[in-house]
Design a protein around this motif. Structure first.
Motif, short mmCIF file in Angstrom:
data_model
loop_
_atom_site.label_atom_id
_atom_site.label_comp_id
_atom_site.label_asym_id
_atom_site.label_seq_id
_atom_site.Cartn_x
_atom_site.Cartn_y
_atom_site.Cartn_z
N LEU A 24 0.84 -1.20 0.00
CA LEU A 24 0.00 0.00 0.00
C LEU A 24 0.87 1.25 0.00
O LEU A 24 1.75 1.38 0.84
N PRO A 25 0.62 2.17 -0.92
CA PRO A 25 1.35 3.43 -0.89
C PRO A 25 0.90 4.28 0.30
O PRO A 25 -0.20 4.10 0.83
N ARG A 26 1.74 5.17 0.72
CA ARG A 26 1.52 5.96 1.92
C ARG A 26 0.18 6.70 1.89
O ARG A 26 -0.56 6.68 2.88
N SER A 27 -0.15 7.36 0.78
CA SER A 27 -1.38 8.17 0.75
C SER A 27 -2.63 7.29 0.89
O SER A 27 -3.56 7.65 1.60
N LEU A 28 -2.62 6.14 0.24
CA LEU A 28 -3.78 5.25 0.34
C LEU A 28 -3.85 4.62 1.74
O LEU A 28 -4.92 4.52 2.32
N ALA A 29 -2.72 4.23 2.26
CA ALA A 29 -2.70 3.67 3.62
C ALA A 29 -3.22 4.69 4.62
O ALA A 29 -3.96 4.33 5.55
N ARG A 30 -2.89 5.95 4.41
CA ARG A 30 -3.35 7.01 5.32
C ARG A 30 -4.87 7.17 5.25
O ARG A 30 -5.53 7.30 6.28
N VAL A 31 -5.44 7.15 4.04
CA VAL A 31 -6.90 7.24 3.88
C VAL A 31 -7.57 6.07 4.59
O VAL A 31 -8.56 6.24 5.31
N LEU A 32 -7.03 4.87 4.40
CA LEU A 32 -7.61 3.68 5.03
C LEU A 32 -7.49 3.75 6.56
O LEU A 32 -8.38 3.32 7.28
N GLU A 33 -6.38 4.31 7.03
CA GLU A 33 -6.18 4.45 8.47
C GLU A 33 -7.14 5.49 9.07
O GLU A 33 -7.78 5.24 10.09
N LEU A 34 -7.23 6.65 8.44
CA LEU A 34 -8.08 7.73 8.96
C LEU A 34 -9.55 7.33 9.01
O LEU A 34 -10.28 7.72 9.92
N THR A 35 -9.99 6.56 8.02
CA THR A 35 -11.40 6.16 7.94
C THR A 35 -11.66 4.84 8.65
O THR A 35 -12.81 4.41 8.74
N GLN A 36 -10.60 4.18 9.08
CA GLN A 36 -10.68 2.85 9.69
C GLN A 36 -11.30 1.83 8.74
O GLN A 36 -11.90 0.84 9.18
N ALA A 37 -11.15 2.06 7.45
CA ALA A 37 -11.70 1.15 6.44
C ALA A 37 -10.71 0.06 6.05
O ALA A 37 -11.09 -0.90 5.37
N GLY A 38 -9.47 0.17 6.47
CA GLY A 38 -8.46 -0.80 6.08
C GLY A 38 -8.82 -2.23 6.40
O GLY A 38 -8.54 -3.14 5.63
N ARG A 39 -9.48 -2.43 7.52
CA ARG A 39 -9.83 -3.80 7.94
C ARG A 39 -10.89 -4.43 7.04
O ARG A 39 -11.11 -5.64 7.09
N LEU A 40 -11.57 -3.63 6.23
CA LEU A 40 -12.60 -4.16 5.34
C LEU A 40 -12.02 -4.88 4.12
O LEU A 40 -12.68 -5.70 3.51
N PHE A 41 -10.78 -4.54 3.78
CA PHE A 41 -10.19 -5.02 2.54
C PHE A 41 -9.22 -6.16 2.78
O PHE A 41 -8.44 -6.14 3.73
N THR A 42 -9.25 -7.14 1.88
CA THR A 42 -8.21 -8.16 1.84
C THR A 42 -7.05 -7.53 1.08
O THR A 42 -7.20 -7.12 -0.07
N THR A 43 -5.90 -7.46 1.74
CA THR A 43 -4.73 -6.82 1.14
C THR A 43 -3.56 -7.78 1.22
O THR A 43 -3.29 -8.36 2.27
N VAL A 44 -2.88 -7.94 0.09
CA VAL A 44 -1.70 -8.81 0.02
C VAL A 44 -0.54 -8.01 -0.57
O VAL A 44 -0.73 -6.91 -1.07
N GLY A 45 0.64 -8.59 -0.52
CA GLY A 45 1.84 -7.87 -0.90
C GLY A 45 2.14 -7.76 -2.38
O GLY A 45 2.99 -6.96 -2.77
N SER A 46 1.46 -8.55 -3.22
CA SER A 46 1.78 -8.52 -4.65
C SER A 46 0.61 -9.09 -5.46
O SER A 46 -0.26 -9.77 -4.93
N VAL A 47 0.65 -8.80 -6.77
CA VAL A 47 -0.37 -9.36 -7.67
C VAL A 47 -0.25 -10.89 -7.69
O VAL A 47 -1.27 -11.59 -7.69
N GLU A 48 0.97 -11.40 -7.68
CA GLU A 48 1.17 -12.85 -7.72
C GLU A 48 0.52 -13.50 -6.50
O GLU A 48 -0.12 -14.55 -6.62
N GLU A 49 0.69 -12.89 -5.34
CA GLU A 49 0.08 -13.43 -4.12
C GLU A 49 -1.45 -13.38 -4.21
O GLU A 49 -2.13 -14.31 -3.79
N ALA A 50 -1.97 -12.31 -4.78
CA ALA A 50 -3.43 -12.17 -4.92
C ALA A 50 -4.00 -13.24 -5.84
O ALA A 50 -5.12 -13.73 -5.62
N ARG A 51 -3.27 -13.63 -6.84
CA ARG A 51 -3.73 -14.67 -7.77
C ARG A 51 -3.89 -16.01 -7.09
O ARG A 51 -4.69 -16.83 -7.51
N THR A 52 -3.11 -16.27 -6.05
CA THR A 52 -3.10 -17.60 -5.45
C THR A 52 -4.04 -17.74 -4.26
O THR A 52 -4.11 -18.83 -3.67
N LEU A 53 -4.77 -16.69 -3.91
CA LEU A 53 -5.70 -16.78 -2.77
C LEU A 53 -6.80 -17.78 -3.04
O LEU A 53 -7.25 -17.97 -4.14
#
Length: 110
Positions: free
Chosen positions: A81-110
């Protein structure tokens, strides 16, 4: 503001990758909204991966677009997550709503 939305070619695995780079706000979101709408409408797409690793700016309108896409039940964010997006997710407390992984490759294997 410069932004780019690239829909990567499908690999036949039911995963649609939408790569975002640049700055996203109310004035620049339409290409992303259109790409997301096409992915949601495609019955062959079982997972939508939003690659947010190259976003340089994101505001609450970007968050709103992501929340709308989350309603499809198929969204995974690929980071880091880039800093600006992470900040928006932190301020709104919406981050916990999203499944977030470290890479596209990791997302493909979920």
């Amino acid at each position: 503001m410069q932004q780019d939305v690239l829909v990567l070619p499908d690999e036949g695995d039911g995963v649609r990758v939408i790569a975002c780079s640049g700055e996203f706000d109310q004035a620049t979101l339409e290409p992303l909204r259109q790409a997301c709408a096409r992915a949601v409408a495609d019955p062959a797409v079982r997972r939508i991966v939003l690659d947010v690793s190259r976003i340089t700016f994101a505001d609450s309108s970007m968050l709103n677009t992501m929340l709308n896409l989350l309603r499809s039940g198929r969204l995974v964010l690929a980071g880091p997550l880039p800093r600006s997006l992470a900040r928006v997710l932190e301020l709104t407390q919406a981050g916990r709503l999203f499944t977030t992984v470290g890479s596209v490759e990791e997302a493909r294997t979920l």
